[in-house]
Design an enzyme around this catalytic site. Structure first.
Site, PDB file in Angstrom:
ATOM      1  N   HIS A 114     -14.894  -9.629  -2.211  1.00 24.81           N
ATOM      2  CA  HIS A 114     -13.466  -9.387  -3.006  1.00 24.81           C
ATOM      3  C   HIS A 114     -12.424  -8.787  -2.265  1.00 24.81           C
ATOM      4  O   HIS A 114     -11.790  -7.807  -2.698  1.00 24.81           O
ATOM      5  CB  HIS A 114     -13.854  -8.691  -4.329  1.00 24.81           C
ATOM      6  CG  HIS A 114     -14.775  -9.215  -5.447  1.00 24.81           C
ATOM      7  ND1 HIS A 114     -14.931 -10.556  -5.268  1.00 24.81           N
ATOM      8  CD2 HIS A 114     -15.575  -8.609  -6.388  1.00 24.81           C
ATOM      9  CE1 HIS A 114     -16.001 -10.936  -6.195  1.00 24.81           C
ATOM     10  NE2 HIS A 114     -16.278  -9.792  -7.008  1.00 24.81           N
ATOM     11  N   HIS A 169     -19.280 -16.884  -5.042  1.00 28.62           N
ATOM     12  CA  HIS A 169     -19.541 -15.622  -5.734  1.00 28.62           C
ATOM     13  C   HIS A 169     -19.324 -16.037  -7.288  1.00 28.62           C
ATOM     14  O   HIS A 169     -18.391 -16.400  -7.591  1.00 28.62           O
ATOM     15  CB  HIS A 169     -18.631 -14.616  -5.329  1.00 28.62           C
ATOM     16  CG  HIS A 169     -18.941 -13.454  -6.034  1.00 28.62           C
ATOM     17  ND1 HIS A 169     -19.189 -12.184  -5.065  1.00 28.62           N
ATOM     18  CD2 HIS A 169     -18.773 -12.823  -7.101  1.00 28.62           C
ATOM     19  CE1 HIS A 169     -19.638 -11.316  -5.590  1.00 28.62           C
ATOM     20  NE2 HIS A 169     -19.426 -11.550  -6.840  1.00 28.62           N
ATOM     21  N   HIS A 218     -21.756 -15.522 -11.180  1.00 24.62           N
ATOM     22  CA  HIS A 218     -22.620 -14.837 -11.986  1.00 24.62           C
ATOM     23  C   HIS A 218     -23.150 -15.775 -13.015  1.00 24.62           C
ATOM     24  O   HIS A 218     -22.370 -16.481 -13.844  1.00 24.62           O
ATOM     25  CB  HIS A 218     -22.150 -13.422 -12.597  1.00 24.62           C
ATOM     26  CG  HIS A 218     -21.539 -12.547 -11.557  1.00 24.62           C
ATOM     27  ND1 HIS A 218     -22.464 -11.566 -10.542  1.00 24.62           N
ATOM     28  CD2 HIS A 218     -20.415 -12.124 -11.329  1.00 24.62           C
ATOM     29  CE1 HIS A 218     -21.488 -11.059 -10.006  1.00 24.62           C
ATOM     30  NE2 HIS A 218     -20.131 -11.316 -10.471  1.00 24.62           N
ATOM     31  N   ASP A 278     -15.731 -16.037  -8.497  1.00 23.46           N
ATOM     32  CA  ASP A 278     -16.182 -14.890  -9.309  1.00 23.46           C
ATOM     33  C   ASP A 278     -16.303 -14.891 -10.564  1.00 23.46           C
ATOM     34  O   ASP A 278     -16.184 -14.272 -11.583  1.00 23.46           O
ATOM     35  CB  ASP A 278     -14.868 -13.760  -8.932  1.00 23.46           C
ATOM     36  CG  ASP A 278     -15.275 -12.470  -9.730  1.00 23.46           C
ATOM     37  OD1 ASP A 278     -16.341 -12.115  -9.597  1.00 23.46           O
ATOM     38  OD2 ASP A 278     -14.674 -11.631  -9.902  1.00 23.46           O
ATOM     39  N   ASN A 332     -15.910  -7.598 -16.161  1.00 24.38           N
ATOM     40  CA  ASN A 332     -14.936  -6.344 -15.726  1.00 24.38           C
ATOM     41  C   ASN A 332     -13.517  -6.553 -15.280  1.00 24.38           C
ATOM     42  O   ASN A 332     -13.146  -6.212 -14.173  1.00 24.38           O
ATOM     43  CB  ASN A 332     -15.901  -5.553 -14.746  1.00 24.38           C
ATOM     44  CG  ASN A 332     -16.955  -5.001 -15.527  1.00 24.38           C
ATOM     45  OD1 ASN A 332     -17.232  -4.579 -16.618  1.00 24.38           O
ATOM     46  ND2 ASN A 332     -18.199  -5.254 -15.002  1.00 24.38           N
ATOM     47  N   ARG A 364     -27.137  -6.747  -2.611  1.00 26.11           N
ATOM     48  CA  ARG A 364     -25.950  -6.280  -2.952  1.00 26.11           C
ATOM     49  C   ARG A 364     -25.956  -4.716  -3.056  1.00 26.11           C
ATOM     50  O   ARG A 364     -26.811  -4.155  -3.853  1.00 26.11           O
ATOM     51  CB  ARG A 364     -25.240  -6.834  -4.077  1.00 26.11           C
ATOM     52  CG  ARG A 364     -23.713  -6.665  -4.184  1.00 26.11           C
ATOM     53  CD  ARG A 364     -23.257  -7.101  -5.515  1.00 26.11           C
ATOM     54  NE  ARG A 364     -21.749  -7.381  -5.587  1.00 26.11           N
ATOM     55  CZ  ARG A 364     -20.930  -7.555  -6.479  1.00 26.11           C
ATOM     56  NH1 ARG A 364     -21.472  -7.471  -7.887  1.00 26.11           N
ATOM     57  NH2 ARG A 364     -19.617  -7.683  -6.511  1.00 26.11           N
TER      58      ARG A 364
END
Length: 314
Positions: free
Chosen positions: A191, A41, A43, A258, A263, A134
């Site tokens: 998560h 995971h 980004h 992550d 956020n 997702r």
């Protein structure tokens, strides 16, 4: 256009509150990850001048381009990784495709798909290494699809032997449990299902996750302990939760950084610390092999696995 005007027009947009830059100097993990360990995971954000964010996005991240993401993963000891399409790009997968095509052997992806996504677009994503789509149920990421739209996406995704990736929080997993249990294709829950640890380790949400893991077609990412923890680093409460799930279903758990942590509240966590928590979650070499290598290889179609369709890993 003057040089100053051109520089202003291509400058990265200001990030939203809750989108800090990555930790500037993460510690190097104090243990050696197994060969072909996978960060499931992460980004890629930007650079916005090349890969602009969607106009209707609900947040603006800090630019963390492909090479910075991959360099962080290599520093931590990962040889494989999964790039997750962010909602701040909407249905424009250009940045994801660019990342996946840079290293087809070691990278896979998860896309955002709607009923408007065409067969040609799905084909392109599949060829590039996307192996999941997702579905989020998080208000800060925008409006969720309707049940009819969700059904269409799930059917399209599972027809390609991709997994459906679910992003919920609080009691969301309880709300969706029966529908996820009824699905025939693979499901991945992000998560730690973002359960509310104020309800303890035997809450309805925790029990719901455990029941889903028992079904054989559901996997759970033991990522984002920093998001779930109520105590802060080194996140002992969330580590205990992750260890509970890893012990309950060692063949149905995955792990991810992550990175770069959009956020969140406060500063970005030390990714080296997060990796150093893995032996607490999966105490034995065999458990870590499953968590970091074997389970991701099965779910994301890496080399040396054979998917149910009979298609060999790329």
């Amino acid at each position: 256009m003057t040089d100053a005007a051109q520089s202003s027009s291509t400058a990265a947009p200001l990030p939203s509150p809750g989108c800090p830059p990555p930790h500037p100097s993460p510690r190097r993990p104090n243990w050696v990850l197994p060969a072909n360990a996978c960060d499931t995971h992460s980004h890629v954000f930007g650079p916005a001048a090349i890969f602009p964010y969607a106009a209707d996005r609900t947040f603006t991240p800090v630019d963390v381009p492909r090479d910075e993401v991959l360099a962080r993963q290599r520093f931590l000891g990962f040889q494989r990784s999964v790039i997750i399409q962010s909602s701040c790009y909407g249905l424009d997968h250009t940045v994801l495709l660019d990342a996946l095509r840079s290293d087809p052997e070691h990278l896979r992806g998860a896309a955002i798909v709607t009923g408007a996504t065409t067969t040609a677009e799905l084909d392109e994503l599949d060829r590039a290494g996307v192996r999941g789509a997702r579905l989020h149920f998080m208000p800060h990421l925008g409006e969720a699809l309707t049940p009819i739209e969700q059904r269409a996406v799930i059917d399209a995704v599972h027809a390609r032997n991709w997994h459906v990736e679910i992003h919920v929080q609080g009691d969301g997993i309880v709300e969706h449990e029966s529908r996820l249990a009824a699905l025939e294709g693979r499901v991945v829950i992000d998560h730690l299902a973002r359960v509310d640890l104020r309800q303890g380790l035997d809450s309805p949400a925790v029990r719901s996750v455990r029941r889903l893991l028992d079904l054989g077609h559901v996997w759970l990412k033991l990522s984002a302990v920093d998001r779930v923890s109520l105590t802060g680093p080194p996140y002992p409460d969330a580590v205990e939760l992750a260890r509970l799930f890893a012990q309950h279903a060692p063949e149905r758990v995955l792990w991810g950084t992550d990175f770069p942590h959009p956020n969140i509240e406060g500063d970005a966590p030390d990714d080296g610390l997060l990796v150093d928590l893995v032996p607490q979650i999966a105490p034995t070499p065999a458990a870590r092999q499953l968590l970091l290598v074997d389970n991701p290889a099965e779910v994301f179609d890496f080399a040396c696995t054979v998917r149910e369709t009979g298609r060999s890993g790329h």
